[in-house]
Design a protein around this motif. Structure first.
Motif, mmCIF file in Angstrom:
data_model
loop_
_atom_site.group_PDB
_atom_site.id
_atom_site.type_symbol
_atom_site.label_atom_id
_atom_site.label_comp_id
_atom_site.label_asym_id
_atom_site.label_seq_id
_atom_site.Cartn_x
_atom_site.Cartn_y
_atom_site.Cartn_z
ATOM 1 N N GLU A 143 -57.211 -0.019 -8.751
ATOM 2 C CA GLU A 143 -55.902 -1.051 -8.668
ATOM 3 C C GLU A 143 -55.098 -0.389 -7.520
ATOM 4 O O GLU A 143 -53.951 0.080 -7.724
ATOM 5 C CB GLU A 143 -55.242 -1.118 -9.834
ATOM 6 N N GLU A 296 -61.650 -5.114 -15.919
ATOM 7 C CA GLU A 296 -60.929 -4.866 -17.183
ATOM 8 C C GLU A 296 -60.323 -6.040 -17.742
ATOM 9 O O GLU A 296 -59.673 -6.703 -17.172
ATOM 10 C CB GLU A 296 -59.607 -3.953 -16.639
ATOM 11 N N GLU A 347 -51.742 6.946 -22.048
ATOM 12 C CA GLU A 347 -52.279 5.507 -22.649
ATOM 13 C C GLU A 347 -52.764 5.787 -24.090
ATOM 14 O O GLU A 347 -53.880 4.995 -24.345
ATOM 15 C CB GLU A 347 -53.304 4.971 -21.600
HETATM 16 C C1 GAL Z 1 -55.142 -1.033 -15.626
HETATM 17 C C2 GAL Z 1 -55.638 0.170 -14.986
HETATM 18 C C3 GAL Z 1 -56.436 1.281 -16.210
HETATM 19 C C4 GAL Z 1 -55.533 1.263 -17.400
HETATM 20 C C5 GAL Z 1 -55.177 -0.074 -18.044
HETATM 21 C C6 GAL Z 1 -54.241 0.216 -19.163
HETATM 22 O O1 GAL Z 1 -54.092 -1.622 -14.908
HETATM 23 O O2 GAL Z 1 -56.508 -0.076 -14.195
HETATM 24 O O3 GAL Z 1 -56.699 2.260 -15.685
HETATM 25 O O4 GAL Z 1 -54.446 2.066 -17.155
HETATM 26 O O5 GAL Z 1 -54.387 -0.739 -16.914
HETATM 27 O O6 GAL Z 1 -53.055 0.467 -18.811
#
Ligand code: GAL
Length: 659
Positions: A143, A296, A347
Motif C-alpha cells: 500500500e 486483502e 493490529e
Molecule cells: C491494510 C494493510 C495491512 C493491514 C490492514 C489492516 O491497509 O495493507 O497491512 O495493516 O490494512 O490494518
C-alpha cells in the motif's frame, strides 16, 4: 482458475501455534497465500546476511497441500539496524518534523540509502525465489502512500523535486510562466530558489502544489518501476502486482499500474455501508489493466492501530457477499486479510478468518463455504471479464487540482465521480474508468466529471469520440484551468467552449444552503426536474440547445444544462450538480437500455462475459428480500435450478445466471 487465499504471517507464530494452520487452510479451499511484506528484519537480520530458509520451509509445506505463494518485497519496513545506521532516510512532514520509525511507511523513497537497501533485498529475494515452482508471483511493498506518506518534505525530496522540475520545464523562465509566479513575488532566477510547498502562513501557489503532487506520485511510481523491472528480469515466470487502495487519491494509479502485470487492492467494507462503494473501488482497480485481484479482503472485525477501537463483526453472509461482489466486478483472485488475528503489535484487534485462539468458527465456515462455491464455478468464470459501454474520466491531476481548490463548498472530486458512478450502476450497467489518453472507442457514453484541467488536445479527443457517435457529459467547473493549474483567460468552460457550444456567463457558489429549482427544457430532455445547490452556473448557448432551465427566482428561465450535437453524437454540459435521483434519471436517459427491470435500491447486477458465454450476477446487499425482473428464465448456477423471469432474492444473498 480463481485464486482464493489468505494473507499469512508465519513469522508471527510458533510451530506449536501454527500446527493446524495449513490443514485448516486446505479444508477451507484456500489455494494461495500472500506472505512476507513486513518480514525484512527476518530476511536480513544484519546488513548483508540473508535468511530465507524459514520462509522456504513454509512455502514448501503449503505447496504440499496444493497452496501456492505470492511473495512480497518487504520494503515497507526496513529493519531497525538500517534506520539506526541511516537516520537520513526517514521522511519529514510538511512542518519538517521527522516521521519516526517503529511502525511502517516511514522511509523516503528519494533517500539514496533507502533505495540502495531496498534494491539489494529485492535482488536477493528475486534470485532466491526465481525458480521455486511454489511461488507464482510478487506483491511489491505494501500500500504505497498509506498513512499519509505519499508526500515527503525532506531534503532529499527538495533536491529531487528540483530535478523533476528541471526535466519538465528546462529553465526558470518557463516555470515562472507556467506557475504564474508574478503573483506574491514567487519568481525564481535560480533552481535552488524553488522550495517544497511546506506549510506556509497563507495558501501556496496551486501550480506549485500541483507539480509537487505530481512529483510525489511519480516518486512512488519510480520506486515501483525499479522493483518491477528487477523482478521481471530475474523472475520472468512470476507476475508482479502491488496492493492499491481503491480510490486512494494521492498516487496516479494509471501510471503505477503500468509497472504491474495487474493491480490488486485492499477491500475493507463496513457491514452497513453503501454497497456500491466497494464496487466503485473494484471497477476503478479493474480499469487500469482490465484485470485485478483483491489482495486483502476483510474477514473479521477491524482494529484501529491508532485509536485501539475494535470494529464491528461482519454479519453472517457478509464475507461471502463481499467475495462474490469482487468476482462479479471482475476479480480473478481474492485473499482474505488475515488468516489469524495476531497476538501482539498495533493490529492486535484486527481480526482475520480465525480469532487469536486459532479456533475455526463462523467466519471460517463462511469462508470455506465460499471457497467451495468458487472452486465449483471458477473454471466457468475463467477468462470472462466485465464489459460495459460506459466510462468515467477519472484523472489524478484533476483530482489534485480540485482537492487544492474545490471551488464549490463541500465539493470533492472523488465524491462527485462516485455520485455519477452510483447513478450509472443503478441502471444495471457496469462502469469503466478512463484517463485523458485512454482509448474511448469501445464506449457509448463517457462522463467527464469536473474535468477542470483541460487543453485543446483533451477537447479534441472528446470531440472525436462524440463526432463518431459517442455521448460526452461534462459537469460544473469543467475546462476552466490549464494543465499547469492556472485559469484560462477566456470564458468557461475554457477549453470546452467549442465542443460544448456555450459559454458560462456566471458561476454562483452557494455557501448558505441556497437552492434553485430546475426543470427540463427544449422538448425531449434527459434532465429531470430537481432542486440543486452548492454551485450553479448560468449558461449562454452558442450552438448548444438548452435541456434544463432554472424554474424560478432571479435565475428564472436561464439555461442550466445543454446538449450540443457534434457529428453523430453529442456533448452534454450540466451547469448544476444534480442530486442522486435526478442523476439516476439522467443516466438512465442517456445510457443504452439494460435488459434487467428497475433495480431495488440495494441490489447490484453485474455481467462477466467471455468465450464460454455471459454470467449475470444479482446481489442483494440489503437485509430485506427483493424481487428482480430478468428478460426471461435462465439457469442459476449456485442452486442448479432455472429461475425467472421474476426472481426473489433473500437479504444478503446472491444468484448467478448463465445468460
Ligand atoms: C491494510 C494493510 C495491512 C493491514 C490492514 C489492516 O491497509 O495493507 O497491512 O495493516 O490494512 O490494518
Amino acid at each position: 482458475m480463481m485464486y482464493f487465499g489468505a494473507c499469512y504471517y508465519p513469522e508471527h507464530w510458533t510451530p506449536k501455534q501454527a500446527k493446524d494452520h495449513i490443514p485448516l487452510m486446505k479444508q477451507a479451499g484456500i489455494n494461495v497465500v500472500r506472505m512476507g511484506e513486513f518480514a525484512w528484519s527476518r530476511f536480513e537480520p544484519e546488513q548483508g546476511r540473508y535468511r530465507f530458509e524459514w520462509m522456504d520451509a513454509v512455502i514448501q509445506a503449503l505447496h504440499k497441500e496444493g497452496i501456492s505463494t505470492v511473495l512480497c518485497t518487504p520494503t515497507c519496513i526496513p529493519p531497525q539496524w538500517a534506520v539506526q545506521k541511516h537516520p537520513g532516510m526517514l521522511q519529514r512532514d510538511a512542518d519538517g518534523l521527522v516521521r519516526n520509525p517503529g511502525s511502517r511507511c516511514h522511509c523516503c523513497k528519494n533517500a539514496p540509502e533507502y533505495q540502495m537497501l531496498a534494491d539489494r533485498i529485492v535482488d536477493q529475494m528475486a534470485r532466491h525465489y526465481a525458480d521455486m515452482p511454489e511461488v507464482i508471483g510478487w506483491q511489491t511493498d505494501n500500500e504505497f502512500g498509506c498513512h499519509n506518506t505519499t508526500r515527503c518534505y525532506c531534503d532529499h525530496c527538495q533536491s529531487a523535486f528540483r530535478d523533476w522540475l528541471l526535466e519538465k520545464y528546462k529553465d526558470t523562465d518557463s516555470i515562472n510562466q507556467a506557475w504564474g509566479t508574478a503573483f506574491w513575488g514567487f519568481e525564481f532566477q535560480q533552481w535552488n530558489e524553488i522550495p517544497l510547498p511546506r506549510r506556509m502562513p497563507a495558501g501556496n501557489n496551486p501550480s506549485h502544489w500541483l507539480d509537487f503532487a505530481r512529483f510525489s506520485s511519480d516518486t512512488q511510481v519510480k520506486f515501483q518501476q525499479a522493483q518491477y523491472e528487477l523482478l521481471k528480469q530475474l523472475c520472468p515466470k512470476h507476475f508482479v502486482t502491488h496492493n492499491f487502495m481503491g480510490g486512494f487519491p494521492e498516487i496516479d494509479y494509471w501510471k503505477l499500474a503500468q509497472f504491474t502485470d495487474f493491480p490488486s487492492w485492499d477491500n475493507y467494507p463496513e457491514s452497513g455501508e453503501d454497497p456500491f462503494l466497494p464496487a466503485y473501488h473494484h471497477e476503478i482497480t479493474r480499469s487500469f489493466t482490465g484485470r485485478f485481484w483483491v489482495m486483502e479482503q476483510k474477514s473479521g472485525p477491524t482494529g484501529d492501530a491508532n485509536t485501539g477501537l475494535m470494529g464491528e463483526q461482519p454479519e453472517p453472509g457478509d464475507i461471502r457477499r463481499w467475495t462474490w461482489q469482487a468476482v462479479a466486478n471482475g476479480a480473478d483472485g481474492v485473499c482474505y486479510f488475515r488468516w489469524r488475528a495476531c497476538l501482539s503489535g498495533a493490529e492486535q484487534y484486527w481480526h482475520g478468518i480465525l480469532d487469536h485462539d486459532g479456533v475455526a468458527r463462523r467466519r471460517y465456515r463462511e469462508v470455506a463455504e465460499t471457497g467451495a462455491e468458487l472452486a465449483k464455478l471458477g473454471a466457468a468464470l475463467a477468462g470472462t471479464a466485465v464489459q460495459t459501454p460506459v466510462a468515467i474520466l477519472r484523472n489524478y491531476a484533476m483530482l489534485w487540482s480540485a482537492e487544492r481548490q474545490p471551488g464549490a463548498p463541500g465539493f470533492h472530486y472523488d465524491a462527485h465521480c462516485y455520485e455519477i458512478y452510483r447513478a450509472v450502476k443503478r441502471t444495471g450497467h457496469g462502469c469503466d474508468f478512463v484517463d485523458i489518453g485512454s482509448d474511448l472507442g469501445r464506449y457509448a457514453v463517457v462522463f467527464a466529471p469536473c474535468a477542470c484541467l483541460a487543453d485543446k488536445a483533451l477537447a479534441d479527443r472528446l470531440d472525436a469520440f462524440a463526432q463518431a457517435g459517442g455521448t460526452v457529459v461534462l459537469t460544473p467547473q469543467s475546462g476552466a484551468r490549464t494543465p499547469t493549474n492556472t485559469m484560462w483567460a477566456y470564458p468557461r468552460p475554457g477549453a470546452f467552449v467549442a465542443i460544448a457550444g456555450l459559454t458560462v456567463e456566471e458561476v454562483r457558489p452557494y455557501h448558505h444552503g441556497q437552492a434553485e429549482a430546475i426543470e427540463p427544457a427544449g422538448g425531449q430532455s434527459p434532465v429531470p426536474a430537481a432542486t440543486v445547490g452548492k454551485w450553479v452556473e448560468v449558461l449562454a448557448c452558442r450552438e448548444a440547445q438548452p435541456v434544463a432551465q432554472y424554474a424560478g427566482g432571479a435565475l428564472k428561465g436561464a439555461c442550466a444544462a445543454t446538449r450540443n450535437i457534434r457529428g453523430k453524437g453529442a456533448v452534454y454540459y450540466l451547469g448544476v450538480y444534480l442530486p442522486p435521483t435526478a442523476l439516476e434519471g439522467f443516466a438512465a436517459a442517456v445510457l443504452p437500455p439494460f435488459p434487467v427491470g428497475a433495480l431495488p435500491p440495494d441490489v447490484e447486477v453485474t455481467r462477466r462475459t467471455g468465450k464460454q458465454g455471459s454470467f449475470l450476477f444479482v446481489i442483494n446487499h440489503g437485509k430485506q428480500p427483493q424481487t428482480v425482473t430478468l428478460p426471461k428464465a435462465f439457469p442459476e448456477l449456485l442452486t442448479g435450478g432455472t429461475l425467472g423471469p421474476e426472481v426473489r432474492l433473500e437479504g444478503n444473498k446472491l444468484l448467478i445466471f448463465k445468460v
